[in-house]
Design a protein around this motif. Structure first.
Motif, PDB file in Angstrom:
ATOM      1  N   ASP A 103       0.732  -1.191  -0.069  1.00 45.35           N
ATOM      2  CA  ASP A 103      -0.054   0.071   0.031  1.00 45.35           C
ATOM      3  C   ASP A 103       0.755   1.492   0.010  1.00 45.35           C
ATOM      4  O   ASP A 103       0.398   2.146   0.614  1.00 45.35           O
ATOM      5  CB  ASP A 103      -0.825   0.003   1.242  1.00 45.35           C
ATOM      6  CG  ASP A 103      -2.104  -1.023   1.274  1.00 45.35           C
ATOM      7  OD1 ASP A 103      -1.882  -1.854   0.127  1.00 45.35           O
ATOM      8  OD2 ASP A 103      -2.826  -0.920   1.982  1.00 45.35           O
ATOM      9  N   PHE A 144      -1.847   7.344   1.285  1.00 46.71           N
ATOM     10  CA  PHE A 144      -1.133   7.110   2.416  1.00 46.71           C
ATOM     11  C   PHE A 144       0.037   7.798   2.775  1.00 46.71           C
ATOM     12  O   PHE A 144       0.795   7.688   3.866  1.00 46.71           O
ATOM     13  CB  PHE A 144      -0.688   5.815   3.022  1.00 46.71           C
ATOM     14  CG  PHE A 144      -2.092   4.638   2.699  1.00 46.71           C
ATOM     15  CD1 PHE A 144      -2.954   5.077   3.782  1.00 46.71           C
ATOM     16  CD2 PHE A 144      -2.128   3.704   1.739  1.00 46.71           C
ATOM     17  CE1 PHE A 144      -4.091   4.074   3.779  1.00 46.71           C
ATOM     18  CE2 PHE A 144      -3.286   3.004   1.776  1.00 46.71           C
ATOM     19  CZ  PHE A 144      -4.206   3.139   2.890  1.00 46.71           C
ATOM     20  N   LEU A 173      -5.474   9.711   3.750  1.00 52.56           N
ATOM     21  CA  LEU A 173      -5.140   8.947   5.213  1.00 52.56           C
ATOM     22  C   LEU A 173      -3.574   9.000   5.320  1.00 52.56           C
ATOM     23  O   LEU A 173      -2.998   8.085   5.586  1.00 52.56           O
ATOM     24  CB  LEU A 173      -5.800   7.694   5.077  1.00 52.56           C
ATOM     25  CG  LEU A 173      -5.748   6.459   6.219  1.00 52.56           C
ATOM     26  CD1 LEU A 173      -5.877   7.330   7.399  1.00 52.56           C
ATOM     27  CD2 LEU A 173      -6.589   5.349   6.161  1.00 52.56           C
ATOM     28  N   ASP A 178      -4.344  -0.725  -1.955  1.00 52.37           N
ATOM     29  CA  ASP A 178      -5.914  -0.730  -1.199  1.00 52.37           C
ATOM     30  C   ASP A 178      -6.689   0.038  -2.204  1.00 52.37           C
ATOM     31  O   ASP A 178      -6.536   1.041  -2.892  1.00 52.37           O
ATOM     32  CB  ASP A 178      -5.521   0.451   0.014  1.00 52.37           C
ATOM     33  CG  ASP A 178      -6.495   0.060   1.240  1.00 52.37           C
ATOM     34  OD1 ASP A 178      -7.049  -1.061   1.223  1.00 52.37           O
ATOM     35  OD2 ASP A 178      -7.006   1.012   1.790  1.00 52.37           O
ATOM     36  N   HIS A 191     -10.750   0.803  -2.998  1.00 57.66           N
ATOM     37  CA  HIS A 191     -12.123   0.939  -2.259  1.00 57.66           C
ATOM     38  C   HIS A 191     -13.041   1.609  -3.435  1.00 57.66           C
ATOM     39  O   HIS A 191     -12.558   2.438  -3.950  1.00 57.66           O
ATOM     40  CB  HIS A 191     -12.056   1.627  -0.919  1.00 57.66           C
ATOM     41  CG  HIS A 191     -11.071   0.981   0.151  1.00 57.66           C
ATOM     42  ND1 HIS A 191     -11.366  -0.279   0.318  1.00 57.66           N
ATOM     43  CD2 HIS A 191     -10.158   1.614   0.816  1.00 57.66           C
ATOM     44  CE1 HIS A 191     -10.481  -0.492   1.570  1.00 57.66           C
ATOM     45  NE2 HIS A 191      -9.804   0.626   1.728  1.00 57.66           N
ATOM     46  N   TRP A 201     -12.557   5.115   8.665  1.00 54.33           N
ATOM     47  CA  TRP A 201     -11.229   5.747   8.029  1.00 54.33           C
ATOM     48  C   TRP A 201     -11.846   7.050   7.525  1.00 54.33           C
ATOM     49  O   TRP A 201     -13.275   6.899   6.631  1.00 54.33           O
ATOM     50  CB  TRP A 201     -10.707   5.010   7.171  1.00 54.33           C
ATOM     51  CG  TRP A 201     -10.011   3.609   7.963  1.00 54.33           C
ATOM     52  CD1 TRP A 201     -10.391   2.239   7.642  1.00 54.33           C
ATOM     53  CD2 TRP A 201      -8.855   3.896   8.636  1.00 54.33           C
ATOM     54  NE1 TRP A 201      -9.553   1.741   8.462  1.00 54.33           N
ATOM     55  CE2 TRP A 201      -8.697   2.452   9.214  1.00 54.33           C
ATOM     56  CE3 TRP A 201      -8.068   4.858   9.553  1.00 54.33           C
ATOM     57  CZ2 TRP A 201      -7.928   1.950  10.293  1.00 54.33           C
ATOM     58  CZ3 TRP A 201      -7.121   4.307  10.254  1.00 54.33           C
ATOM     59  CH2 TRP A 201      -6.838   2.903  10.701  1.00 54.33           C
ATOM     60  N   HIS A 249     -10.655   6.840   1.305  1.00 56.02           N
ATOM     61  CA  HIS A 249      -9.163   6.896   0.947  1.00 56.02           C
ATOM     62  C   HIS A 249      -9.344   5.800  -0.119  1.00 56.02           C
ATOM     63  O   HIS A 249     -10.130   4.982  -0.300  1.00 56.02           O
ATOM     64  CB  HIS A 249      -8.129   6.454   1.982  1.00 56.02           C
ATOM     65  CG  HIS A 249      -8.505   5.143   2.644  1.00 56.02           C
ATOM     66  ND1 HIS A 249      -9.527   4.928   3.561  1.00 56.02           N
ATOM     67  CD2 HIS A 249      -7.987   4.060   2.320  1.00 56.02           C
ATOM     68  CE1 HIS A 249      -9.605   3.619   4.008  1.00 56.02           C
ATOM     69  NE2 HIS A 249      -8.565   3.171   3.304  1.00 56.02           N
ATOM     70  N   TYR A 251      -7.191  -5.716   5.355  1.00 54.37           N
ATOM     71  CA  TYR A 251      -5.917  -4.960   5.757  1.00 54.37           C
ATOM     72  C   TYR A 251      -4.834  -5.920   5.194  1.00 54.37           C
ATOM     73  O   TYR A 251      -3.971  -5.547   4.562  1.00 54.37           O
ATOM     74  CB  TYR A 251      -5.699  -4.726   7.181  1.00 54.37           C
ATOM     75  CG  TYR A 251      -6.855  -3.916   7.874  1.00 54.37           C
ATOM     76  CD1 TYR A 251      -7.034  -2.897   7.238  1.00 54.37           C
ATOM     77  CD2 TYR A 251      -7.038  -4.095   9.270  1.00 54.37           C
ATOM     78  CE1 TYR A 251      -7.878  -1.686   8.155  1.00 54.37           C
ATOM     79  CE2 TYR A 251      -8.063  -3.194   9.750  1.00 54.37           C
ATOM     80  CZ  TYR A 251      -8.378  -2.129   9.225  1.00 54.37           C
ATOM     81  OH  TYR A 251      -8.979  -1.171   9.933  1.00 54.37           O
ATOM     82  N   LEU A 276       3.011   0.631   3.946  1.00 52.59           N
ATOM     83  CA  LEU A 276       2.245   1.350   4.809  1.00 52.59           C
ATOM     84  C   LEU A 276       0.777   0.570   5.061  1.00 52.59           C
ATOM     85  O   LEU A 276       0.392  -0.217   4.178  1.00 52.59           O
ATOM     86  CB  LEU A 276       1.958   2.613   4.116  1.00 52.59           C
ATOM     87  CG  LEU A 276       3.101   3.464   3.847  1.00 52.59           C
ATOM     88  CD1 LEU A 276       2.870   4.679   2.861  1.00 52.59           C
ATOM     89  CD2 LEU A 276       4.160   4.056   4.879  1.00 52.59           C
ATOM     90  N   ALA A 277       0.505   0.649   6.545  1.00 56.11           N
ATOM     91  CA  ALA A 277       1.062   1.280   7.631  1.00 56.11           C
ATOM     92  C   ALA A 277       1.553   0.096   8.423  1.00 56.11           C
ATOM     93  O   ALA A 277       0.801  -0.998   8.520  1.00 56.11           O
ATOM     94  CB  ALA A 277      -0.053   2.158   8.072  1.00 56.11           C
ATOM     95  N   PHE A 333      -1.168  -1.592  10.465  1.00 54.71           N
ATOM     96  CA  PHE A 333      -2.623  -1.971  10.123  1.00 54.71           C
ATOM     97  C   PHE A 333      -2.309  -3.023   8.785  1.00 54.71           C
ATOM     98  O   PHE A 333      -2.087  -4.470   9.275  1.00 54.71           O
ATOM     99  CB  PHE A 333      -3.402  -0.832   9.586  1.00 54.71           C
ATOM    100  CG  PHE A 333      -4.041  -0.358  10.822  1.00 54.71           C
ATOM    101  CD1 PHE A 333      -5.146  -0.752  11.273  1.00 54.71           C
ATOM    102  CD2 PHE A 333      -3.233   0.839  11.398  1.00 54.71           C
ATOM    103  CE1 PHE A 333      -5.628  -0.116  12.662  1.00 54.71           C
ATOM    104  CE2 PHE A 333      -4.023   1.374  12.572  1.00 54.71           C
ATOM    105  CZ  PHE A 333      -5.156   1.179  13.171  1.00 54.71           C
ATOM    106  N   CYS A 334      -2.101  -2.478   7.624  1.00 54.38           N
ATOM    107  CA  CYS A 334      -1.916  -3.531   6.661  1.00 54.38           C
ATOM    108  C   CYS A 334      -0.785  -4.498   6.715  1.00 54.38           C
ATOM    109  O   CYS A 334      -0.461  -5.605   6.457  1.00 54.38           O
ATOM    110  CB  CYS A 334      -1.885  -2.745   5.300  1.00 54.38           C
ATOM    111  SG  CYS A 334      -3.871  -2.454   5.200  1.00 54.38           S
ATOM    112  N   ILE A 391       0.668   4.521  11.289  1.00 55.29           N
ATOM    113  CA  ILE A 391      -0.205   5.261  11.596  1.00 55.29           C
ATOM    114  C   ILE A 391      -0.126   5.894  13.360  1.00 55.29           C
ATOM    115  O   ILE A 391      -0.416   6.935  13.360  1.00 55.29           O
ATOM    116  CB  ILE A 391      -1.733   4.772  11.287  1.00 55.29           C
ATOM    117  CG1 ILE A 391      -1.853   4.726   9.925  1.00 55.29           C
ATOM    118  CG2 ILE A 391      -2.844   5.994  11.994  1.00 55.29           C
ATOM    119  CD1 ILE A 391      -3.029   4.051   9.185  1.00 55.29           C
TER     120      ILE A 391
HETATM  121  C1  VGL Z   1      -4.642   0.612   5.584  1.00 52.13           C
HETATM  122  C2  VGL Z   1      -6.298   1.906   6.916  1.00 52.13           C
HETATM  123  C3  VGL Z   1      -7.370   1.383   5.908  1.00 52.13           C
HETATM  124  C4  VGL Z   1      -3.370   0.338   5.309  1.00 52.13           C
HETATM  125  C5  VGL Z   1      -5.398   0.497   4.637  1.00 52.13           C
HETATM  126  O1  VGL Z   1      -2.536   0.499   4.380  1.00 52.13           O
HETATM  127  O2  VGL Z   1      -2.418   0.010   6.452  1.00 52.13           O
HETATM  128  N1  VGL Z   1      -5.164   1.406   6.801  1.00 52.13           N
HETATM  129  N2  VGL Z   1      -6.822   0.976   4.929  1.00 52.13           N
END
Ligand code: VGL
Ligand code: ZN
Length: 205
Positions: free
Chosen positions: A16, A21, A27, A54, A56, A86, A89, A123, A154-155, A158-159, A184
């Motif tokens: 990601d 990001f 984000l 990512d 969406h 979130w 994004h 994620y 990133l991040a 999370f992912c 994050i």
């Molecule tokens: C991510 C929050 C929402 C990430 C993706 O890439 O860590 N974090 N979507």
């Protein structure tokens, strides 16, 4: 510069590294774009590189804007459990969803997209947040005889975290290259991620 002793059965998983990001994005991860030169030095050291994106649809259920009155960074309960909400994004087709323009993606074997089902966030590069809907990455890596996955991007909390943990669950060795990641770090999420990764057998270095 990080010089690794890589094997033909190693994979670099670049997670990601997208405009949303990076600083200025929807984000933004603090210092997120600092990973780009580090990852660009890693890519040529690997025979196998997979990049994630990512991706969406607008109105995605992980967006606070899809829930009446909800603030970004609050949580809600989805059928599959607790979900952080979130800012909008990485909406498909927007410049925010594009990979960072300086990331040297030409050597990547595959770009895998995730989070494209409206009702469920994703994620991990392996499974969506219900922990049962696969992205297909496990089968791809199995067929390519990959045994060890080096995670970056990133991040961290999370992912990267959930990808690294799922790699272990799929029986792969899993390494997180911290200087090629940024976090994050909300509500102690980075500490929690470090603990969880270590206790699931991820090598964090
Ligand atoms: C991510 C929050 C929402 C990430 C993706 O890439 O860590 N974090 N979507
Ligand atoms: Zn997302």
């Amino acid at each position: 510069m990080t010089q690794l002793n890589t094997l033909a059965s190693d994979l670099l998983l670049v997670i990601d590294v997208q405009n949303d990001f990076c600083p200025g994005g929807a984000l933004a991860v603090p210092d997120g774009d600092a990973v780009v030169p580090v990852i660009n030095q890693l890519i040529p050291q690997f025979d196998n590189v997979v990049v994630t994106q990512d991706w969406h649809p607008s109105g995605h259920s992980s967006f606070a804007s899809s829930h009446n009155g909800a603030e970004p960074f609050s949580t809600t309960t989805m059928p599959y459990g607790v979900q952080t909400l979130w800012p909008d994004h990485c909406v498909q087709g927007t410049s925010g969803a594009e990979l960072h323009q300086d990331l040297l993606t030409d050597p990547a074997d595959m770009i895998i997209r995730k989070g494209y089902r409206t009702a469920i966030d994703s994620y991990s590069a392996f499974f969506e947040n219900d922990q049962s809907t696969p992205t297909g990455l496990t089968g791809y890596l199995r067929e390519r005889s990959i045994q060890r996955v080096f995670c970056c991007g990133l991040a961290t909390d999370f992912c990267v975290r959930f990808s690294a943990e799922d790699a272990r669950k799929q029986g792969l060795e899993s390494v997180v290259l911290l200087d090629a990641c940024r976090a994050i770090d909300m509500d102690g999420s980075l500490d929690a991620a470090m603990q969880a990764m270590k206790s699931s057998g991820v090598l964090v270095q």
